[in-house]
Structure formats: structure tokens, C-alpha cells
Design a protein around this motif. Sequence first.
Motif, PDB file in Angstrom:
ATOM      1  N   MET A   1       0.847  -1.182   0.000  1.00  0.00           N
ATOM      2  CA  MET A   1       0.000   0.000   0.000  1.00  0.00           C
ATOM      3  C   MET A   1       0.886   1.237   0.000  1.00  0.00           C
ATOM      4  O   MET A   1       1.869   1.292   0.727  1.00  0.00           O
ATOM      5  N   HIS A   2       0.534   2.217  -0.776  1.00  0.00           N
ATOM      6  CA  HIS A   2       1.280   3.464  -0.901  1.00  0.00           C
ATOM      7  C   HIS A   2       0.547   4.564  -0.126  1.00  0.00           C
ATOM      8  O   HIS A   2      -0.657   4.746  -0.283  1.00  0.00           O
ATOM      9  N   ILE A   3       1.270   5.266   0.696  1.00  0.00           N
ATOM     10  CA  ILE A   3       0.705   6.363   1.489  1.00  0.00           C
ATOM     11  C   ILE A   3       1.314   7.663   0.998  1.00  0.00           C
ATOM     12  O   ILE A   3       2.532   7.758   0.796  1.00  0.00           O
ATOM     13  N   THR A   4       0.464   8.670   0.853  1.00  0.00           N
ATOM     14  CA  THR A   4       0.918   9.980   0.394  1.00  0.00           C
ATOM     15  C   THR A   4       0.430  11.057   1.361  1.00  0.00           C
ATOM     16  O   THR A   4      -0.339  10.783   2.284  1.00  0.00           O
ATOM     17  N   VAL A   5       0.852  12.269   1.092  1.00  0.00           N
ATOM     18  CA  VAL A   5       0.365  13.408   1.862  1.00  0.00           C
ATOM     19  C   VAL A   5      -1.161  13.490   1.752  1.00  0.00           C
ATOM     20  O   VAL A   5      -1.857  13.756   2.745  1.00  0.00           O
ATOM     21  N   ASP A   6      -1.695  13.230   0.568  1.00  0.00           N
ATOM     22  CA  ASP A   6      -3.151  13.263   0.391  1.00  0.00           C
ATOM     23  C   ASP A   6      -3.850  12.225   1.266  1.00  0.00           C
ATOM     24  O   ASP A   6      -4.926  12.485   1.808  1.00  0.00           O
ATOM     25  N   THR A   7      -3.221  11.053   1.415  1.00  0.00           N
ATOM     26  CA  THR A   7      -3.783  10.019   2.287  1.00  0.00           C
ATOM     27  C   THR A   7      -3.924  10.560   3.700  1.00  0.00           C
ATOM     28  O   THR A   7      -4.973  10.416   4.340  1.00  0.00           O
ATOM     29  N   LEU A   8      -2.861  11.201   4.192  1.00  0.00           N
ATOM     30  CA  LEU A   8      -2.886  11.740   5.551  1.00  0.00           C
ATOM     31  C   LEU A   8      -3.918  12.855   5.694  1.00  0.00           C
ATOM     32  O   LEU A   8      -4.616  12.936   6.710  1.00  0.00           O
ATOM     33  N   LYS A   9      -4.010  13.700   4.698  1.00  0.00           N
ATOM     34  CA  LYS A   9      -5.000  14.785   4.755  1.00  0.00           C
ATOM     35  C   LYS A   9      -6.429  14.231   4.773  1.00  0.00           C
ATOM     36  O   LYS A   9      -7.282  14.743   5.486  1.00  0.00           O
ATOM     37  N   GLU A  10      -6.674  13.178   3.987  1.00  0.00           N
ATOM     38  CA  GLU A  10      -7.997  12.547   3.979  1.00  0.00           C
ATOM     39  C   GLU A  10      -8.340  11.954   5.341  1.00  0.00           C
ATOM     40  O   GLU A  10      -9.513  11.866   5.710  1.00  0.00           O
ATOM     41  N   LEU A  11      -7.320  11.557   6.072  1.00  0.00           N
ATOM     42  CA  LEU A  11      -7.526  10.973   7.402  1.00  0.00           C
ATOM     43  C   LEU A  11      -7.544  12.040   8.502  1.00  0.00           C
ATOM     44  O   LEU A  11      -7.617  11.718   9.678  1.00  0.00           O
ATOM     45  N   GLY A  28       5.674  10.245  -1.178  1.00  0.00           N
ATOM     46  CA  GLY A  28       4.900   9.219  -0.496  1.00  0.00           C
ATOM     47  C   GLY A  28       5.789   8.003  -0.256  1.00  0.00           C
ATOM     48  O   GLY A  28       6.989   8.014  -0.545  1.00  0.00           O
ATOM     49  N   THR A  29       5.205   6.945   0.282  1.00  0.00           N
ATOM     50  CA  THR A  29       5.982   5.740   0.556  1.00  0.00           C
ATOM     51  C   THR A  29       5.079   4.517   0.587  1.00  0.00           C
ATOM     52  O   THR A  29       3.895   4.622   0.927  1.00  0.00           O
ATOM     53  N   ASP A  30       5.666   3.399   0.231  1.00  0.00           N
ATOM     54  CA  ASP A  30       4.982   2.127   0.432  1.00  0.00           C
ATOM     55  C   ASP A  30       5.166   1.742   1.892  1.00  0.00           C
ATOM     56  O   ASP A  30       6.136   2.145   2.544  1.00  0.00           O
ATOM     57  N   ILE A  31       4.248   0.963   2.413  1.00  0.00           N
ATOM     58  CA  ILE A  31       4.371   0.493   3.791  1.00  0.00           C
ATOM     59  C   ILE A  31       5.355  -0.674   3.797  1.00  0.00           C
ATOM     60  O   ILE A  31       5.052  -1.760   3.285  1.00  0.00           O
ATOM     61  N   THR A  32       6.524  -0.412   4.353  1.00  0.00           N
ATOM     62  CA  THR A  32       7.558  -1.433   4.504  1.00  0.00           C
ATOM     63  C   THR A  32       8.141  -1.305   5.903  1.00  0.00           C
ATOM     64  O   THR A  32       7.951  -0.274   6.574  1.00  0.00           O
ATOM     65  N   ALA A  33       8.867  -2.301   6.314  1.00  0.00           N
ATOM     66  CA  ALA A  33       9.519  -2.224   7.625  1.00  0.00           C
ATOM     67  C   ALA A  33      10.468  -1.032   7.668  1.00  0.00           C
ATOM     68  O   ALA A  33      10.553  -0.323   8.674  1.00  0.00           O
ATOM     69  N   GLU A  34      11.179  -0.789   6.563  1.00  0.00           N
ATOM     70  CA  GLU A  34      12.134   0.322   6.515  1.00  0.00           C
ATOM     71  C   GLU A  34      11.426   1.671   6.590  1.00  0.00           C
ATOM     72  O   GLU A  34      11.862   2.573   7.311  1.00  0.00           O
ATOM     73  N   SER A  35      10.325   1.826   5.847  1.00  0.00           N
ATOM     74  CA  SER A  35       9.628   3.120   5.870  1.00  0.00           C
ATOM     75  C   SER A  35       8.984   3.361   7.236  1.00  0.00           C
ATOM     76  O   SER A  35       8.983   4.489   7.731  1.00  0.00           O
TER      77      SER A  35
END
Length: 185
Positions: A1-11, A28-35
Motif C-alpha cells: 500500500m502506498h501512502i501519500t500526503v493526500d492520504t494523511l489529509k484525507e484521514l 509518499g511511501t509504500d508500507i515497509t519495515a524500513e519506511s
Amino acid sequence: MHITVDTLKELDACEDQVQLFESTFPDGTDITAESLALARDVGLDIGWLIGKAPSLFEKCSDMFLQSPEWAYYYALHVDKQPHDDTRAAACRDTEWAYYYALRVDKQPHDDTRAACRDTEWAYYYALRVDKQPHDDTRAAACRDPMRAYHYAAYVDKQTRDDTRAAACRDPEWARYYDGYMNNKD
């Protein structure tokens, strides 16, 4: 799943978290252990995100077992119930073992007694999870004069030789112990 600034604003993320996310992950970033590790290290509130959008993390359980904190939030917000794997992961840290017992198990559990390795979390475990005195939580609390005093006052609700001896290792807590406890008797 990719998270962006827009994702956070929607939440409805708070502005400082949105700005911090954007400066850390401009594309944005994909959900990974590193991110997730980087997000935690820069001060992004991973627990808030898991609680606000648990569906983003449903296929990420293995990744969340790498961190006691993340395992706790995963159990609380995604699984919404205790599981052996998330409990074991949370119990690698005394604070998260305590929170797991309090908010996920909602009762004492042999594994979450890992909280008793630390004087602070052992005291809180007795006060809020056990809701009564227990030998292992008292023994842990007695390793610190302040915690021994608090244990006697708020968990045992009486004087005891072991909590008195522990509190008396520090003159300040000895004074509190004797003053408060003498007024209770």
C-alpha cells in the motif's frame, strides 16, 4: 500500500505530522519495515495511523512483529483481539507488554508479566491490570524506593516489611512512607 500526503489529509492528520511526512517522504511511501522505522525515527505517529486506517495494514502482520510498539498497535487496531504472535512481540519491551495486557488482553496473562522486569511498569501492572497485589509485581517495585512507596500506598494499601525496607533506602521516600503510612494506620 502506498501512502501519500493526500492520504494523511484525507484521514485528518494534524498539520505538523503532514509536514513531517512530506519532508521525510516527498513522493509518499509504500508500507515497509524500513519506511515504518524511518517514520518512527523522525517522530511520525505510527500508532495514530494504524488506529485511524487499520485496513491499510491488514496484510502487513509479519512486518509489525518486528517492533513491540507496532505489534501492540496492530493487535489493538487491526486484529482487535489478542494473538500469540503479537503478544510475544509486544512482550519484548516492558512498556508494550503492560499496554498489551491493559488494552488488548484486558486482563493479566503469563506472557505480559514481562512488564515486571521494570519497576515502573510492574507497579502500573499491579495497579491497573492485576488490580491487586501480586508477589512478582511487588518484588519488582521494591527495587526502587519511589515505586515501593507507591506500591504500598496504592496497591497493598498497607505497610509491609518489604516495601518499607525498599522505600527506606532513600531518605525522601522513607519520610513519605512513614508519614503517609502512619496516618493511614
